[in-house]
Design a protein around this motif. Structure first.
Motif, PDB file in Angstrom:
ATOM      1  N   ILE A   1      31.505  74.026  50.182  1.00  0.00           N
ATOM      2  CA  ILE A   1      30.580  75.120  50.502  1.00  0.00           C
ATOM      3  C   ILE A   1      30.390  75.235  52.011  1.00  0.00           C
ATOM      4  O   ILE A   1      30.364  76.339  52.572  1.00  0.00           O
ATOM      5  CB  ILE A   1      29.229  74.905  49.788  1.00  0.00           C
ATOM      6  CG1 ILE A   1      29.416  75.061  48.269  1.00  0.00           C
ATOM      7  CG2 ILE A   1      28.181  75.888  50.294  1.00  0.00           C
ATOM      8  CD1 ILE A   1      28.196  74.695  47.456  1.00  0.00           C
ATOM      9  N   ILE A   2      30.280  74.087  52.683  1.00  0.00           N
ATOM     10  CA  ILE A   2      30.145  74.087  54.148  1.00  0.00           C
ATOM     11  C   ILE A   2      31.358  74.752  54.788  1.00  0.00           C
ATOM     12  O   ILE A   2      31.233  75.540  55.735  1.00  0.00           O
ATOM     13  CB  ILE A   2      29.972  72.646  54.672  1.00  0.00           C
ATOM     14  CG1 ILE A   2      28.597  72.103  54.272  1.00  0.00           C
ATOM     15  CG2 ILE A   2      30.137  72.596  56.193  1.00  0.00           C
ATOM     16  CD1 ILE A   2      28.431  70.616  54.493  1.00  0.00           C
ATOM     17  N   ARG A   3      32.538  74.451  54.263  1.00  0.00           N
ATOM     18  CA  ARG A   3      33.761  75.051  54.806  1.00  0.00           C
ATOM     19  C   ARG A   3      33.733  76.574  54.659  1.00  0.00           C
ATOM     20  O   ARG A   3      34.091  77.309  55.585  1.00  0.00           O
ATOM     21  CB  ARG A   3      34.981  74.477  54.083  1.00  0.00           C
ATOM     22  CG  ARG A   3      36.311  74.952  54.676  1.00  0.00           C
ATOM     23  CD  ARG A   3      37.509  74.376  53.954  1.00  0.00           C
ATOM     24  NE  ARG A   3      37.605  74.858  52.588  1.00  0.00           N
ATOM     25  CZ  ARG A   3      37.400  74.107  51.509  1.00  0.00           C
ATOM     26  NH1 ARG A   3      37.082  72.835  51.634  1.00  0.00           N
ATOM     27  NH2 ARG A   3      37.509  74.621  50.295  1.00  0.00           N
ATOM     28  N   ALA A   4      33.290  77.053  53.505  1.00  0.00           N
ATOM     29  CA  ALA A   4      33.213  78.500  53.290  1.00  0.00           C
ATOM     30  C   ALA A   4      32.181  79.145  54.210  1.00  0.00           C
ATOM     31  O   ALA A   4      32.391  80.249  54.730  1.00  0.00           O
ATOM     32  CB  ALA A   4      32.874  78.787  51.830  1.00  0.00           C
TER      33      ALA A   4
ATOM     34  N   ALA B   1      32.942  90.283  53.640  1.00  0.00           N
ATOM     35  CA  ALA B   1      34.079  91.183  53.442  1.00  0.00           C
ATOM     36  C   ALA B   1      34.713  90.986  52.066  1.00  0.00           C
ATOM     37  O   ALA B   1      35.047  91.959  51.377  1.00  0.00           O
ATOM     38  CB  ALA B   1      35.120  90.952  54.533  1.00  0.00           C
ATOM     39  N   GLU B   2      34.865  89.723  51.655  1.00  0.00           N
ATOM     40  CA  GLU B   2      35.487  89.437  50.358  1.00  0.00           C
ATOM     41  C   GLU B   2      34.625  89.964  49.213  1.00  0.00           C
ATOM     42  O   GLU B   2      35.136  90.528  48.241  1.00  0.00           O
ATOM     43  CB  GLU B   2      35.704  87.927  50.197  1.00  0.00           C
ATOM     44  CG  GLU B   2      36.677  87.305  51.178  1.00  0.00           C
ATOM     45  CD  GLU B   2      38.118  87.717  50.948  1.00  0.00           C
ATOM     46  OE1 GLU B   2      38.421  88.282  49.877  1.00  0.00           O
ATOM     47  OE2 GLU B   2      38.948  87.476  51.841  1.00  0.00           O
ATOM     48  N   VAL B   3      33.309  89.784  49.327  1.00  0.00           N
ATOM     49  CA  VAL B   3      32.410  90.190  48.244  1.00  0.00           C
ATOM     50  C   VAL B   3      32.267  91.708  48.181  1.00  0.00           C
ATOM     51  O   VAL B   3      32.378  92.312  47.108  1.00  0.00           O
ATOM     52  CB  VAL B   3      31.025  89.522  48.406  1.00  0.00           C
ATOM     53  CG1 VAL B   3      30.040  90.079  47.373  1.00  0.00           C
ATOM     54  CG2 VAL B   3      31.145  88.010  48.250  1.00  0.00           C
ATOM     55  N   THR B   4      32.032  92.339  49.332  1.00  0.00           N
ATOM     56  CA  THR B   4      31.831  93.793  49.329  1.00  0.00           C
ATOM     57  C   THR B   4      33.101  94.539  48.941  1.00  0.00           C
ATOM     58  O   THR B   4      33.042  95.696  48.513  1.00  0.00           O
ATOM     59  CB  THR B   4      31.347  94.281  50.709  1.00  0.00           C
ATOM     60  OG1 THR B   4      32.250  93.819  51.729  1.00  0.00           O
ATOM     61  CG2 THR B   4      29.958  93.741  51.016  1.00  0.00           C
TER      62      THR B   4
ATOM     63  N   TYR C   1      33.592  86.388  42.434  1.00  0.00           N
ATOM     64  CA  TYR C   1      33.794  84.940  42.293  1.00  0.00           C
ATOM     65  C   TYR C   1      35.264  84.582  42.538  1.00  0.00           C
ATOM     66  O   TYR C   1      35.575  83.627  43.253  1.00  0.00           O
ATOM     67  CB  TYR C   1      33.397  84.467  40.890  1.00  0.00           C
ATOM     68  CG  TYR C   1      31.956  84.692  40.514  1.00  0.00           C
ATOM     69  CD1 TYR C   1      30.953  84.756  41.481  1.00  0.00           C
ATOM     70  CD2 TYR C   1      31.588  84.846  39.177  1.00  0.00           C
ATOM     71  CE1 TYR C   1      29.628  84.969  41.127  1.00  0.00           C
ATOM     72  CE2 TYR C   1      30.266  85.053  38.814  1.00  0.00           C
ATOM     73  CZ  TYR C   1      29.289  85.119  39.787  1.00  0.00           C
ATOM     74  OH  TYR C   1      27.989  85.325  39.429  1.00  0.00           O
ATOM     75  N   VAL C   2      36.155  85.355  41.921  1.00  0.00           N
ATOM     76  CA  VAL C   2      37.594  85.083  42.045  1.00  0.00           C
ATOM     77  C   VAL C   2      38.046  85.243  43.494  1.00  0.00           C
ATOM     78  O   VAL C   2      38.841  84.447  44.006  1.00  0.00           O
ATOM     79  CB  VAL C   2      38.405  86.008  41.114  1.00  0.00           C
ATOM     80  CG1 VAL C   2      39.905  85.834  41.354  1.00  0.00           C
ATOM     81  CG2 VAL C   2      38.071  85.724  39.658  1.00  0.00           C
ATOM     82  N   LYS C   3      37.527  86.270  44.167  1.00  0.00           N
ATOM     83  CA  LYS C   3      37.895  86.494  45.570  1.00  0.00           C
ATOM     84  C   LYS C   3      37.458  85.313  46.440  1.00  0.00           C
ATOM     85  O   LYS C   3      38.199  84.873  47.328  1.00  0.00           O
ATOM     86  CB  LYS C   3      37.246  87.782  46.080  1.00  0.00           C
ATOM     87  CG  LYS C   3      37.791  89.055  45.452  1.00  0.00           C
ATOM     88  CD  LYS C   3      39.042  89.550  46.156  1.00  0.00           C
ATOM     89  CE  LYS C   3      38.691  90.223  47.456  1.00  0.00           C
ATOM     90  NZ  LYS C   3      39.889  90.816  48.117  1.00  0.00           N
ATOM     91  N   LEU C   4      36.266  84.795  46.177  1.00  0.00           N
ATOM     92  CA  LEU C   4      35.771  83.652  46.952  1.00  0.00           C
ATOM     93  C   LEU C   4      36.575  82.392  46.645  1.00  0.00           C
ATOM     94  O   LEU C   4      36.851  81.584  47.539  1.00  0.00           O
ATOM     95  CB  LEU C   4      34.288  83.423  46.654  1.00  0.00           C
ATOM     96  CG  LEU C   4      33.324  84.499  47.175  1.00  0.00           C
ATOM     97  CD1 LEU C   4      31.913  84.251  46.661  1.00  0.00           C
ATOM     98  CD2 LEU C   4      33.330  84.535  48.704  1.00  0.00           C
ATOM     99  N   ILE C   5      36.948  82.223  45.387  1.00  0.00           N
ATOM    100  CA  ILE C   5      37.779  81.074  45.001  1.00  0.00           C
ATOM    101  C   ILE C   5      39.096  81.099  45.764  1.00  0.00           C
ATOM    102  O   ILE C   5      39.531  80.091  46.330  1.00  0.00           O
ATOM    103  CB  ILE C   5      38.042  81.086  43.481  1.00  0.00           C
ATOM    104  CG1 ILE C   5      36.752  80.754  42.717  1.00  0.00           C
ATOM    105  CG2 ILE C   5      39.148  80.097  43.106  1.00  0.00           C
ATOM    106  CD1 ILE C   5      36.856  80.977  41.218  1.00  0.00           C
TER     107      ILE C   5
ATOM    108  N   ALA D   1      39.866  82.880  48.546  1.00  0.00           N
ATOM    109  CA  ALA D   1      39.728  82.927  50.006  1.00  0.00           C
ATOM    110  C   ALA D   1      39.394  81.566  50.605  1.00  0.00           C
ATOM    111  O   ALA D   1      39.879  81.215  51.687  1.00  0.00           O
ATOM    112  CB  ALA D   1      38.656  83.946  50.392  1.00  0.00           C
ATOM    113  N   PHE D   2      38.572  80.780  49.885  1.00  0.00           N
ATOM    114  CA  PHE D   2      38.077  79.524  50.463  1.00  0.00           C
ATOM    115  C   PHE D   2      38.458  78.283  49.656  1.00  0.00           C
ATOM    116  O   PHE D   2      37.974  77.190  49.941  1.00  0.00           O
ATOM    117  CB  PHE D   2      36.550  79.596  50.603  1.00  0.00           C
ATOM    118  CG  PHE D   2      36.074  80.704  51.496  1.00  0.00           C
ATOM    119  CD1 PHE D   2      36.184  80.604  52.873  1.00  0.00           C
ATOM    120  CD2 PHE D   2      35.537  81.863  50.955  1.00  0.00           C
ATOM    121  CE1 PHE D   2      35.751  81.625  53.701  1.00  0.00           C
ATOM    122  CE2 PHE D   2      35.096  82.898  51.775  1.00  0.00           C
ATOM    123  CZ  PHE D   2      35.208  82.783  53.151  1.00  0.00           C
TER     124      PHE D   2
END
Length: 212
Positions: free
Chosen positions: A126-129, A138-141, A156-160, A162-163
């Protein structure tokens, strides 16, 4: 999970081809989906990687290890491949708890397993993200439809991706609502400071546990 490479893999039963001359590369630490109609060979491919099905021809490598090679006569047994496999039809012992079912397979591993502090690993991810609030936003919007409605599951998938987060960590990052902030980097830093303090606390606890 290390990289997996299938080279010219064929699975044939007499005149029927379950898989025909397939070559596939799955990069290290990646998330992929095999998509296709029933009977096209998806499950057969997974079973061959795990060692539960023997290919007729071809070569399979997991990381630097060749686990199957028809020309060289190599066929590493399933219990030596270190591949997890979730069956389509679950195979659990009804007389065991969830924990006992999981531990049953681990008891057969003779080598020493690495100890992972799950909570500390989650904090670290989480710290890395949170190093990049603008990218989180940008990923969420990017997951809003033409009417501006946000698709949470897609986010959720985009965050998975991306990070490189687990689904649980991705949901946590999403729920911090950094994407709603006008200054996402500042919002991310505020939460990052909190998680860094929590990580330090966990590291102290882990150190005390190792000394005892």
């Amino acid at each position: 999970m290390p990289a997996i490479t299938l080279t010219n893999i064929t699975k044939r039963w007499k005149n029927y081809f379950g898989v025909d001359n397939l070559s596939l590369e799955i990069p290290d630490n990646s998330f992929i989906t095999l998509l296709g109609p029933s009977g096209c060979g998806k499950t057969t491919i997974l079973r061959m990687i795990a060692g539960l099905e023997t290919p007729t021809e071809g070569r399979i490598t997991i990381g630097d290890n060749v686990v199957f090679d028809s020309e060289k006569g190599i066929n590493v047994p399933p219990n030596k491949r270190k591949v997890g496999f979730l069956f389509q039809n679950y195979a659990l012992w009804p007389n065991m708890t969830v924990y006992q079912n999981i531990m049953f397979g681990l008891k057969n591993i003779k080598e020493e397993l690495p100890v992972i502090d799950v909570e500390a690993k989650r904090c670290t991810d989480i710290i890395r993200a949170l190093q990049n609030g603008k990218r989180i936003k940008a990923e969420v919007t990017d997951c809003c439809d033409k009417n501006g409605k946000l698709d949470n599951n897609r986010a959720y998938v985009k965050l998975i991706d991306a990070f490189e987060l687990s689904i649980f960590s991705a949901k946590t990052v999403f729920e911090l609502k950094i994407h709603e902030s006008e200054n996402p980097d500042e919002a991310a830093k505020k939460h990052r400071d909190e998680y860094e303090k929590n990580l330090q606390r966990l590291q102290i606890i882990t150190g005390q546990r190792e000394k005892s």
